[in-house]
Enzyme design. Structure first.
Site, PDB file in Angstrom:
ATOM      1  N   GLY A 163       1.000  -1.233   0.049  1.00 40.96           N
ATOM      2  CA  GLY A 163      -0.069  -0.048   0.121  1.00 40.96           C
ATOM      3  C   GLY A 163       0.811   1.231  -0.014  1.00 40.96           C
ATOM      4  O   GLY A 163       1.921   1.455  -0.757  1.00 40.96           O
ATOM      5  N   CYS A 164       0.312   2.157   0.875  1.00 37.85           N
ATOM      6  CA  CYS A 164       1.053   3.520   0.811  1.00 37.85           C
ATOM      7  C   CYS A 164       2.450   3.509   1.101  1.00 37.85           C
ATOM      8  O   CYS A 164       3.176   4.423   0.762  1.00 37.85           O
ATOM      9  CB  CYS A 164       0.341   4.687   1.512  1.00 37.85           C
ATOM     10  SG  CYS A 164      -1.328   4.815   1.308  1.00 37.85           S
ATOM     11  N   VAL A 165       3.070   2.426   2.045  1.00 35.36           N
ATOM     12  CA  VAL A 165       4.386   2.234   2.371  1.00 35.36           C
ATOM     13  C   VAL A 165       5.026   1.868   1.084  1.00 35.36           C
ATOM     14  O   VAL A 165       6.471   1.804   1.503  1.00 35.36           O
ATOM     15  CB  VAL A 165       4.526   1.591   3.529  1.00 35.36           C
ATOM     16  CG1 VAL A 165       4.491   0.091   3.364  1.00 35.36           C
ATOM     17  CG2 VAL A 165       5.628   1.902   4.433  1.00 35.36           C
TER      18      VAL A 165
END
Lengths: 88, 350
Positions: free
Chosen positions: B138-140
């Site tokens: 995801g966003c990481v």
């Protein structure tokens, strides 16, 4: 509590059960955040689904004052009263 | 010693301002959402000015199944992925033959062979390339992708690594889901691709050095962010606790990581943060006690193209590398948080 308020409370209970998975007892004095453990997204979910169910728009300026289940019942009642045709 | 030589980017050709998108969502949800002003508020609160979409707006109603949406994802991911990699390599002054490592990051679609494999053909990359497709961070994922690619470059100083992130969030949107996280997502997330090009010490570059990285996992926080997989595809999971987690843990984790390098927050000259959303950025600014303009590039990226999950932090890095004339020796810190829940920190030095 009037009969209308009881109907509203029953409706809110059904919304909480259906959309938040809340199965417990719902009493007017219960705090939304503390007793029902609703975070900001869940409180918004409750508001939106209550609006959908009762076909009202809750007053944004009064939302900060809605802290308890009873406050929400009263706010729904106020909005229903503004729309007598839909108040049932 | 690894450096980030350049960051390329590419977007689909369909850009819409937030008002146009909001009007379309209002029409779509008018019969099921009684108070449509809620949608206005949610869409305006995310402070996004416009977004690129993988497909023209009118094409989305034709996507009736997850399979159809994912087929569109595979097609567009290859198009924008190829363009982003070519843009990055050109900016870095490298050729496709120079690539030895290819990390592909996404959380918005699935493909086997993976997109990196398909791009091996489209880009005619050398057959020796070590490919690592990564799904689910995801966003990481943008920051973690850079960190893992740097790990893979150790010991091969003459090679270059591509970290390609492609996120086509619009193709994951559940149009029948009226949950608040989905309504927020419909206003926040956009589409695009970015490719960071890393080089080892055997290749000259003026880009920032990757000094070190740190992964931090937060136990028992699986429901903070992620997907539920349904018959209709990816259904967003998003907790209101995310800003609070950033507020609670980032100062501890950033300070601990920096201390290992005898640094403090005040030594960091440039912050390269995943934009998340306004509440997360505000939480970071407050918790890390950052100067007012420290996250300027993150706010700008959010405003211009929305939140592109793993792609965003690479777009912020590109913004910083191209706009800022940073003096040699300037320290930078990439910061991203994502499903797990977890965070990734990458220490850079110009």
């Amino acid at each position: 509590m009037t009969v209308d308020d009881r109907e509203i409370l029953d409706g809110i209970r059904e919304v909480a059960r259906q959309h938040l998975g809340f199965e417990g007892e719902l009493r007017p004095e219960m705090l939304l955040a503390e007793d029902l453990e609703l975070d900001s997204i869940k409180i918004l979910t409750l508001a939106v689904e209550v609006e959908n169910r009762f076909r009202v728009c809750l007053d944004p300026s009064s939302e900060a004052r809605v802290e308890t289940v009873g406050d929400l019942v009263a706010e729904v009642g106020r909005q229903l009263a503004r729309r007598p045709d839909d108040a049932g | 010693m690894m450096r980030i030589a350049a960051v390329g980017s590419a977007f689909p050709p369909n850009y819409y301002d937030q008002d146009t998108l909001l009007a379309a969502f209002r029409r779509h949800w008018a019969d099921r959402l009684y108070n449509l002003d809620r949608l206005d508020t949610l869409h305006r609160n995310v402070l996004v000015g416009g977004r690129y979409l993988a497909l023209p707006m009118e094409a989305y109603p034709g996507l009736q199944t997850w399979g159809q949406a994912n087929d569109a994802w595979i097609a567009v991911a290859q198009q924008v992925g190829e363009l982003a990699v070519r843009d990055g390599l050109e900016s870095a002054g490298l050729a496709t033959d120079d690539v030895g490592v290819f990390v592909f990051v996404t959380v918005t679609g699935v493909a086997t062979p993976s997109i990196d494999a398909r791009l091996m053909n489209r880009l005619r990359l050398p057959s020796r390339v070590r490919r690592v497709p990564v799904f689910g961070l995801g966003c990481v994922g943008g920051a973690a992708g850079v960190a893992r690619a740097a790990d893979l470059l150790h010991g091969v100083p003459d090679e270059a690594a591509v970290v390609l992130s492609v996120e086509l969030c619009s193709l994951t949107l559940q149009r029948r889901d009226l949950s608040i996280p989905n309504l927020i997502g419909s206003g926040l997330f956009g589409d695009g691709a970015a490719a960071a090009i890393l080089v080892g010490s055997g290749r000259a570059s003026r880009g920032p050095e990757i000094v070190a990285s740190r992964s931090i996992f937060y136990p028992d926080s699986e429901r903070l962010m992620g997907w539920d997989i349904t018959e209709a595809g990816f259904q967003i999971v998003l907790s209101a606790e995310v800003p609070e987690v950033a507020r609670r843990f980032l100062p501890r984790d950033v300070d601990g990581f920096l201390a290992e390098h005898e640094l403090t927050r005040s030594d960091i000259g440039v912050w390269i943060s995943h934009p998340g959303g306004p509440k997360v950025l505000e939480a970071m600014e407050e918790a890390l006690e950052l100067p007012d303009d420290a996250l300027e590039a993150s706010w700008r990226t959010l405003r211009e193209v929305g939140n592109l999950s793993s792609t965003s932090v690479l777009l912020v890095l590109k913004d910083v590398m191209e706009r800022r004339d940073l003096a040699p020796g300037t320290w930078g810190l990439m910061v991203a948080m994502g499903p797990g829940f977890c965070s990734e920190l990458v220490l850079l030095r110009w």
